[in-house]
Design a protein around this motif. Structure first.
Motif, PDB file in Angstrom:
ATOM      1  N   LEU A 129     -69.898  33.744 148.952  1.00  0.00           N
ATOM      2  CA  LEU A 129     -69.588  34.900 148.721  1.00  0.00           C
ATOM      3  C   LEU A 129     -69.323  35.811 150.097  1.00  0.00           C
ATOM      4  CD1 LEU A 129     -69.035  37.070 146.570  1.00  0.00           C
ATOM      5  CD2 LEU A 129     -71.396  37.681 146.472  1.00  0.00           C
ATOM      6  N   TYR A 130     -68.258  36.441 149.974  1.00  0.00           N
ATOM      7  CA  TYR A 130     -68.141  37.371 151.336  1.00  0.00           C
ATOM      8  C   TYR A 130     -68.125  38.807 150.779  1.00  0.00           C
ATOM      9  CZ  TYR A 130     -66.619  33.044 153.921  1.00  0.00           C
ATOM     10  OH  TYR A 130     -66.506  31.884 154.345  1.00  0.00           O
ATOM     11  N   LEU A 131     -68.671  39.490 151.406  1.00  0.00           N
ATOM     12  CA  LEU A 131     -68.841  41.079 151.082  1.00  0.00           C
ATOM     13  C   LEU A 131     -68.452  41.854 152.136  1.00  0.00           C
ATOM     14  CD1 LEU A 131     -72.090  40.915 148.918  1.00  0.00           C
ATOM     15  CD2 LEU A 131     -70.061  40.891 148.022  1.00  0.00           C
ATOM     16  N   GLY A 132     -67.817  42.841 151.989  1.00  0.00           N
ATOM     17  CA  GLY A 132     -67.331  43.803 152.975  1.00  0.00           C
ATOM     18  C   GLY A 132     -67.151  45.172 152.448  1.00  0.00           C
ATOM     19  N   ARG A 133     -67.137  46.164 153.310  1.00  0.00           N
ATOM     20  CA  ARG A 133     -66.656  47.640 152.698  1.00  0.00           C
ATOM     21  C   ARG A 133     -65.651  48.249 153.943  1.00  0.00           C
ATOM     22  NH1 ARG A 133     -71.350  50.440 149.171  1.00  0.00           N
ATOM     23  NH2 ARG A 133     -69.305  51.589 148.813  1.00  0.00           N
ATOM     24  N   HIS A 134     -64.626  48.949 153.392  1.00  0.00           N
ATOM     25  CA  HIS A 134     -63.898  49.832 154.495  1.00  0.00           C
ATOM     26  C   HIS A 134     -63.095  48.683 155.001  1.00  0.00           C
ATOM     27  CE1 HIS A 134     -62.899  52.876 157.386  1.00  0.00           C
ATOM     28  NE2 HIS A 134     -63.296  53.578 156.472  1.00  0.00           N
TER      29      HIS A 134
END
Length: 330
Positions: free
Chosen positions: A190-195
């Motif tokens: 799972l890859y998570l990022g913001r902006h």
């Protein structure tokens, strides 16, 4: 480049539309932040294969950017042709001189990345992002939304990126190999990022799928509680982009939530970030640069992670199954 778009025309642009597929689409997502922040132009993103089927609203003062490594991607070419027929100025960002995209566009911006042998794009992604950064700076200048000192500062940072990419590879290589050995037999990443970190995650997850064949998904970290958090357990490696950006504190809060669920957190941070080191199980650090330029560095550890995971599993990293370098049919 053959940029037929004059400064006078650029000053009249009211909206930018990016059409692209796969890795090129992710490059466009990064570029959106640069263009909107520097040039104060709204940027709409469209997957090229969907764009032409929804009867899009196109105005004469739209700038439509088609991004295609080969210049032969069928869906992107069709989207560009539609936009041009309806009166927009169409700009192709491509790596191949004389390709179909260069003939179908009003203007061309060449990435000049050289030949990339592997099917999964790596250097062509970073060169596409760099090209759109330069376009964003030019648009900001001709529209008088950025001062000379800021331009000089950003150009200096851009020129330093090749050296910083080398530093990133040198500093991360051994650690990434170890992470790949630990998780190569896993069932899911799972890859998570913001902006501006979210497009980096999308590209990292795509690389993992492409060459290791391990299922992977990328999500906006703020959306995690709307479903993806159900996937987490102690067997799930979660790759988080936590480089310097305006919402880093929110991203670190999301990382802490993931960590609390027992998942193994692999975080990409900016050098000197003690908070990232304290929050993640394993932290990889990239050199400091302007936050808008950080994706070019942050994607490198994710490319290495996919590469070493695939190698660990004995995959053919240059010629993954079922894939072709250029998608010339729908």
């Amino acid at each position: 480049s053959e940029l037929a778009l004059t400064p006078e025309q650029a000053a009249m642009v009211r909206r930018v539309i990016v059409v692209a597929c796969g890795t090129s689409y992710h490059a466009g997502l990064v570029g959106r932040y640069a263009i909107e922040t520097w040039a104060r132009l709204p940027v709409d993103m469209d997957i090229a294969s969907e764009y032409r089927y929804r009867d899009p609203v196109i105005e004469p003062d739209d700038l439509v950017i088609g991004i295609t490594q080969s210049g032969e991607t069928a869906d992107t070419l069709a989207a560009m042709r539609l936009a041009r027929e309806r009166g927009a100025h169409v700009l192709a960002v491509t790596n191949v001189m004389g390709s179909q995209a260069t003939r179908d566009a009003d203007s061309v911006l060449f990435t000049r990345a050289g030949l990339e042998i592997g099917v999964a794009a790596t250097k062509t992604f970073t060169s596409q992002v760099a090209a759109i950064y330069l376009l964003g700076l030019w648009l900001a200048q001709v529209r008088d939304h950025i001062d000379r000192e800021r331009v000089a500062e950003l150009v200096g940072e851009l020129k330093a990126l090749p050296r910083k990419i080398e530093e990133t590879i040198d500093s991360c290589d051994r650690q990434v190999r170890a992470i790949a050995r630990s998780h190569a037999e896993g069932r899911f990443f799972l890859y998570l990022g913001r902006h501006i970190g979210l497009p980096v995650c999308l590209e990292g997850a795509l690389k993992m799928k492409e060459i290791s064949y391990i299922p992977s998904a990328a999500y906006a970290a703020g959306e995690m509680k709307h479903g993806p958090i159900a996937l987490l357990d102690e067997t799930t490696p979660v790759v988080c982009i936590a480089t310097d950006m305006p919402v880093l504190d929110k991203m670190l809060s999301n990382v802490a939530e993931v960590h609390a669920r027992g998942a193994a957190v692999i975080a990409i941070g900016t050098e000197g970030s003690d908070e990232v080191a304290a929050t993640a199980d394993q932290a990889l650090f990239v050199p400091r640069t302007d936050w808008i330029l950080q994706p070019i560095l942050a994607v490198v550890p994710l490319q290495l992670l996919a590469y070493y995971t695939a190698r660990q599993l004995g995959r053919n990293v240059d010629q993954p199954r079922n894939l072709a370098k250029t998608v010339t049919v729908e």
